[in-house]
Design a protein around this motif. Sequence first.
Motif, PDB file in Angstrom:
ATOM      1  N   ILE A 862      -8.094   6.360  16.054  1.00 60.05           N
ATOM      2  CA  ILE A 862      -8.922   5.359  15.368  1.00 60.05           C
ATOM      3  C   ILE A 862      -8.525   5.263  13.895  1.00 60.05           C
ATOM      4  N   LEU A 863      -8.262   6.413  13.282  1.00 60.48           N
ATOM      5  CA  LEU A 863      -7.859   6.415  11.867  1.00 60.48           C
ATOM      6  C   LEU A 863      -6.522   5.718  11.673  1.00 60.48           C
ATOM      7  N   GLU A 864      -5.592   5.958  12.605  1.00 60.31           N
ATOM      8  CA  GLU A 864      -4.301   5.274  12.520  1.00 60.31           C
ATOM      9  C   GLU A 864      -4.466   3.775  12.753  1.00 60.31           C
ATOM     10  N   LEU A 865      -5.309   3.430  13.713  1.00 61.65           N
ATOM     11  CA  LEU A 865      -5.590   2.012  13.987  1.00 61.65           C
ATOM     12  C   LEU A 865      -6.198   1.361  12.744  1.00 61.65           C
ATOM     13  N   ARG A 866      -7.102   2.059  12.085  1.00 54.91           N
ATOM     14  CA  ARG A 866      -7.738   1.536  10.869  1.00 54.91           C
ATOM     15  C   ARG A 866      -6.681   1.242   9.797  1.00 54.91           C
ATOM     16  N   THR A 867      -5.692   2.105   9.689  1.00 58.92           N
ATOM     17  CA  THR A 867      -4.618   1.892   8.713  1.00 58.92           C
ATOM     18  C   THR A 867      -3.869   0.594   9.018  1.00 58.92           C
ATOM     19  N   GLU A 868      -3.596   0.362  10.301  1.00 64.34           N
ATOM     20  CA  GLU A 868      -2.874  -0.868  10.686  1.00 64.34           C
ATOM     21  C   GLU A 868      -3.751  -2.090  10.487  1.00 64.34           C
ATOM     22  N   VAL A 869      -5.053  -1.979  10.776  1.00 65.76           N
ATOM     23  CA  VAL A 869      -5.986  -3.090  10.544  1.00 65.76           C
ATOM     24  C   VAL A 869      -6.003  -3.436   9.055  1.00 65.76           C
ATOM     25  N   ASN A 870      -6.008  -2.414   8.213  1.00 66.89           N
ATOM     26  CA  ASN A 870      -6.017  -2.651   6.763  1.00 66.89           C
ATOM     27  C   ASN A 870      -4.774  -3.408   6.312  1.00 66.89           C
ATOM     28  N   LYS A 871      -3.647  -3.157   6.980  1.00 75.35           N
ATOM     29  CA  LYS A 871      -2.423  -3.875   6.632  1.00 75.35           C
ATOM     30  C   LYS A 871      -2.573  -5.370   6.922  1.00 75.35           C
ATOM     31  N   VAL A 872      -3.174  -5.681   8.051  1.00 70.83           N
ATOM     32  CA  VAL A 872      -3.376  -7.097   8.395  1.00 70.83           C
ATOM     33  C   VAL A 872      -4.403  -7.723   7.450  1.00 70.83           C
ATOM     34  N   LEU A 873      -5.455  -6.954   7.093  1.00 68.88           N
ATOM     35  CA  LEU A 873      -6.453  -7.451   6.141  1.00 68.88           C
ATOM     36  C   LEU A 873      -5.800  -7.726   4.781  1.00 68.88           C
ATOM     37  N   GLU A 874      -4.902  -6.865   4.394  1.00 71.90           N
ATOM     38  CA  GLU A 874      -4.201  -7.050   3.125  1.00 71.90           C
ATOM     39  C   GLU A 874      -3.362  -8.321   3.161  1.00 71.90           C
ATOM     40  N   ALA A 875      -2.741  -8.568   4.305  1.00 76.23           N
ATOM     41  CA  ALA A 875      -1.951  -9.796   4.464  1.00 76.23           C
ATOM     42  C   ALA A 875      -2.865 -11.028   4.387  1.00 76.23           C
ATOM     43  N   ALA A 876      -4.054 -10.907   4.987  1.00 73.95           N
ATOM     44  CA  ALA A 876      -5.015 -12.021   4.952  1.00 73.95           C
ATOM     45  C   ALA A 876      -5.484 -12.276   3.525  1.00 73.95           C
ATOM     46  N   ARG A 877      -5.640 -11.191   2.765  1.00 71.13           N
ATOM     47  CA  ARG A 877      -6.048 -11.319   1.360  1.00 71.13           C
ATOM     48  C   ARG A 877      -4.942 -12.003   0.554  1.00 71.13           C
ATOM     49  N   ALA A 878      -3.707 -11.584   0.812  1.00 73.76           N
ATOM     50  CA  ALA A 878      -2.576 -12.174   0.097  1.00 73.76           C
ATOM     51  C   ALA A 878      -2.429 -13.653   0.426  1.00 73.76           C
ATOM     52  N   ALA A 879      -2.818 -14.033   1.651  1.00 70.37           N
ATOM     53  CA  ALA A 879      -2.724 -15.436   2.083  1.00 70.37           C
ATOM     54  C   ALA A 879      -3.953 -16.247   1.668  1.00 70.37           C
ATOM     55  N   LYS A 880      -4.850 -15.642   0.900  1.00 72.56           N
ATOM     56  CA  LYS A 880      -6.071 -16.297   0.406  1.00 72.56           C
ATOM     57  C   LYS A 880      -7.039 -16.647   1.529  1.00 72.56           C
ATOM     58  N   LEU A 881      -6.862 -16.002   2.687  1.00 71.47           N
ATOM     59  CA  LEU A 881      -7.784 -16.253   3.797  1.00 71.47           C
ATOM     60  C   LEU A 881      -9.128 -15.582   3.513  1.00 71.47           C
ATOM     61  N   ILE A 882      -9.084 -14.385   2.923  1.00 71.22           N
ATOM     62  CA  ILE A 882     -10.289 -13.634   2.587  1.00 71.22           C
ATOM     63  C   ILE A 882     -10.145 -13.054   1.184  1.00 71.22           C
ATOM     64  N   GLY A 883     -11.278 -12.617   0.651  1.00 71.87           N
ATOM     65  CA  GLY A 883     -11.262 -11.850  -0.595  1.00 71.87           C
ATOM     66  C   GLY A 883     -11.604 -10.421  -0.237  1.00 71.87           C
ATOM     67  N   SER A 884     -12.885 -10.124  -0.155  1.00 73.43           N
ATOM     68  CA  SER A 884     -13.338  -8.805   0.297  1.00 73.43           C
ATOM     69  C   SER A 884     -13.097  -8.668   1.793  1.00 73.43           C
ATOM     70  N   SER A 885     -12.925  -7.411   2.257  1.00 75.22           N
ATOM     71  CA  SER A 885     -12.725  -7.196   3.688  1.00 75.22           C
ATOM     72  C   SER A 885     -13.973  -7.568   4.485  1.00 75.22           C
ATOM     73  N   LEU A 886     -15.148  -7.623   3.818  1.00 79.45           N
ATOM     74  CA  LEU A 886     -16.369  -8.024   4.521  1.00 79.45           C
ATOM     75  C   LEU A 886     -16.360  -9.510   4.877  1.00 79.45           C
ATOM     76  N   GLU A 887     -15.430 -10.259   4.341  1.00 77.46           N
ATOM     77  CA  GLU A 887     -15.300 -11.683   4.690  1.00 77.46           C
ATOM     78  C   GLU A 887     -14.478 -11.867   5.957  1.00 77.46           C
ATOM     79  N   ALA A 888     -14.069 -10.735   6.569  1.00 79.99           N
ATOM     80  CA  ALA A 888     -13.150 -10.808   7.711  1.00 79.99           C
ATOM     81  C   ALA A 888     -13.836 -10.447   9.022  1.00 79.99           C
ATOM     82  N   LYS A 889     -13.248 -11.004  10.071  1.00 75.93           N
ATOM     83  CA  LYS A 889     -13.572 -10.620  11.440  1.00 75.93           C
ATOM     84  C   LYS A 889     -12.277 -10.138  12.079  1.00 75.93           C
ATOM     85  N   VAL A 890     -12.351  -8.986  12.763  1.00 84.51           N
ATOM     86  CA  VAL A 890     -11.169  -8.389  13.376  1.00 84.51           C
ATOM     87  C   VAL A 890     -11.243  -8.560  14.885  1.00 84.51           C
ATOM     88  N   TYR A 891     -10.102  -8.913  15.492  1.00 84.38           N
ATOM     89  CA  TYR A 891      -9.986  -9.018  16.948  1.00 84.38           C
ATOM     90  C   TYR A 891      -9.031  -7.931  17.434  1.00 84.38           C
TER      91      TYR A 891
END
Length: 1006
Positions: A862-891
């Motif tokens: 789960i911790l490793e999965l969380r690290t990979e999820v954070n990478k995708v969240l970071e990409a979403a932030r860079a793409a201006k899709l989200i700001g805070s991670s609380l603005e995101a929904k993960v699938y």
Amino acid sequence: MAARKKSEGERQDDGKYKHTVELPRTAFGLRANSVVREPEIQKIWDENQVYKRVSGGNTGGKFVLHDGPPYANGDLHMGHALNKILKDIINRYKLLQNFQVHYVPGWDCHGLPIELKVLQSLDQEVRKELTPIKLRAKAAKFAKSTVKNQMAAFKRYGVWGDWDHPYLTLDPEYESAQIEVFGQMALKGYIYRGRKPVHWSPSSRTALAEAELEYPEGHVSKSMYAIFRLVSTTTSCKLLDDFVPNLGLAIWTTTPWTIPANAAVAVNPKLQYAVVEVNSSPEEITALSSNKEKRLGHVFKENKSMYLVVASDLVPALEAKWGMKLMVKATLTGAELENCRYVHPIEGRESPVIIGGDYITTESGTGLVHTAPGHGQEDYVAGLKYGLPVLSPVDDEGRFTEEAGQFKGLNVLGDGNTAVIDCLDEKLSMIMVEPYKHKYPYDWRTKKPTIFRATEQWFASVEGFRKAALDSITKVTWFPPQAENRISSMASSRSDWCISRQRTWGVPIPVFYHVETKEPLMNEETIDHIETIISQKGSDAWWYLKVEELLPEKYHNEASNYEKGTDTMDVWFDSGSSWAAVLGKRSGLSYPADLYLEGTDQHRGWFQSSLLTSIATNGKAPYHGVITHGFVLDEKGFKMSKSLGNVVDPRTIIEGGKDKKDAFGADVLRLWVSSVDYTGDVMIGQTVLRQMSDVYRKLRGTLRFLLGNLHDWKAEYAVPYDELPMIDQHALFQLETVVKNIKESYDDYQFFKIFQTIQRFVVVDLSNFYLDVAKDRLYVGGTTSSTRRSCQTVLATQLLSIVRIIAPILPHLAEDVWQNLPFPFIDENGDAAKFVFESGWPKSNERHLAFPEKEVDFWAMILELRTEVNKVLEAARAAKLIGSSLEAKVYLHTSDADLLSRLTNMCASESEADALHRIFITSQVEILPFLEDNASVSENNVPLTGEYLTPSKNKIWIGVSRADGLKCERCWNFSLQVGSYDDHPTLCGRCHSIVSHPIPALAAAS
């Protein structure tokens, strides 16, 4: 990651619901302010006698780490800091382990360095009026003043010990115990007086022990090849007769000044030797003469046939060295050369060829060794076998005496050396002189070269108890293990120990000499009498009492026939007697000690002198275990020196420079000590210290977070283990594993592993995961809610464990935390621990360690999965899709049915703390049963994706979109429920429930 977090301050200040948010509250500052706070904590310890109370109250066995005495002659350096802090870490750990720790700090107060410091402080006129008693009084005053200054510095490091009762080697009770050790060795026949070559320092005018020498790089000697002409042969080597009188023995020496004392030439009986004819052309001589570094002898300008004896294997090397052709005319063994005779090139006396030992090799030189029993240990041993004279025509200042004839008054290390070379050249006995770079012994005090010189000295015969010493070494635990080989090698090869010194400031060798015969008077009665006097009056009595008063009553009538000896004991005999003077005399201590801990140079110093005196008198080592550490270098790996300007001062590290900038404090220095593998040389500098300061700051920040979120905690709020969410149970398993591993590292004295473990646990496992995830339920989960109390149960356990496992290394930080605990710590006896070291080591919790292995693996995944999820969240932030991670929904999707089911259950978990969206710090997580033809995860809906490969090689697809619903004003999570409540339209369902019902059922427990 920083972009997805908002400051706690913002959350508190914004909005009308800030009073319902439970933010951290503590008086414990983020800044250490160590220059002020550490002395305050030390004052609290002193005023409450915490060290004495804890040690005295512990019910375990004794633990005695015996302090090796530092020298009382200057300011402390980084080596002192490393040494004392290592000792303190061990002692404090043992205190937490319920041991009665007895640590008595000590100081070495006698000897040449202090005497020199005193003399250097006086002008020439005052020196002339200086009597031994006056000099000793000034030396004692200087030593005690230095002890006072060093003690204050050690205490500032946070070192605990019996500072009110240290041991000083100048104390009368110590000196009398030392005399007692000397007496026991003398009565067993281990002490004798003899004329033997010893290391002699002309600059200090005294004999030196091996441990008082250093071997600096770059020493260059004048090495010389010389000829000793054979005058007679034996029946076993008649073949040499054909070459006499033009035959010489070729020798090589790096100390030409010892040639006047030559008494033999030694050969190796097993080596093959050759008679070579030296053929030199004028061209070769001219070529060599032009070499500025090499000086060729006048002997080659004679047009006479010349034959030399050299080792056969060295013929090619000597041809190259001398630049001449050497024609082999005959060969013979070293054994056949024995008892041939040659004439001394200067004195004209005949001397023999003798058989030497394995020290004669073909690695360098000629294979024949110039032997002067008065100027070398191996020469002396070889000379004993053949009854050779022990010649040493050199005085205390290192100048030739009358015995050296024409060289009288010349300095053997200077113009005397040159004069001997010139004399040999004039007598056609010098082949060549050239510079030779090698290691050469220097006086460690004056930093000037020493010589080997035969003098009348007192020795301890190591041969008498060498086997017992070597046997005892095998019974001691050495750390690191290779240290055993080092001290065994030194003990097995060392010669007899020269224990006398020609100085005033020291413990006297208790011997009287007959005025006429010079025969020594020293027996059980005289030694016991002097021991009693010194125990009462101190060793000064030897200088101010008359011979009659120093002798037992039965000798009073003969007192006029005797005079006092003027030699003092080697300071290594002083410190080497500490086991008798301290361990053997003081209550609360034990002999042998549990542990000695000093620098690696003490294998030939204190470790060895302590071992030899203890074995000689009691037949056992004075220690059960020995730890050695390396030297402290600058951060580039260079030795520190004032001339290089790279000295790192521990006081400056702690208190800062003149402007008080970069004051790191004692705990940062201690943290550095814990971070290095001290078994080798270690490095320190500003870069390293800043790294340590950063680690310290993060650790302090974590502890502050724990304190702040436990401001309303009481022990009765604790949630039973079975009722804790899995994330909390996993956190307790991690904590218990860390405590267990750190205990093992403390037990193994591997502190760098503790540093690594704490750094990884605090920064990665806690700050980056558990505490990060915990903020939501701590701040907005409801003050007395089960989810917050569950988290606080874990936080309280983490805080109480972490603060105690770091306490030996960071005692000021640990105590600072303890004094800011928002709740009392009650021990097993029902008593409140007012200080961290009264709390003991954390009790092992097998229940926490029994967390199922399958769950351990799952949460690691789960911790490793969380690290990979954070990478995708970071990409979403860079793409201006989200700001805070609380603005995101993960699938998430995986084809592994069991894993898919487990992830689905986590999304619908009864325990909100185990929910995936809380673990990812997002507003929603949706588990997709399939990906193909799934319209909800089209590129338009889920623009950013990633993938994680589990340890079992199952792929988990990751997608991120914007969260559904609106942002809750209180917790900032996005929810479809926001806007559904008329009374609180800006709140989500969870926050509405908390705000509408602020006192849930659980609060009744309080």
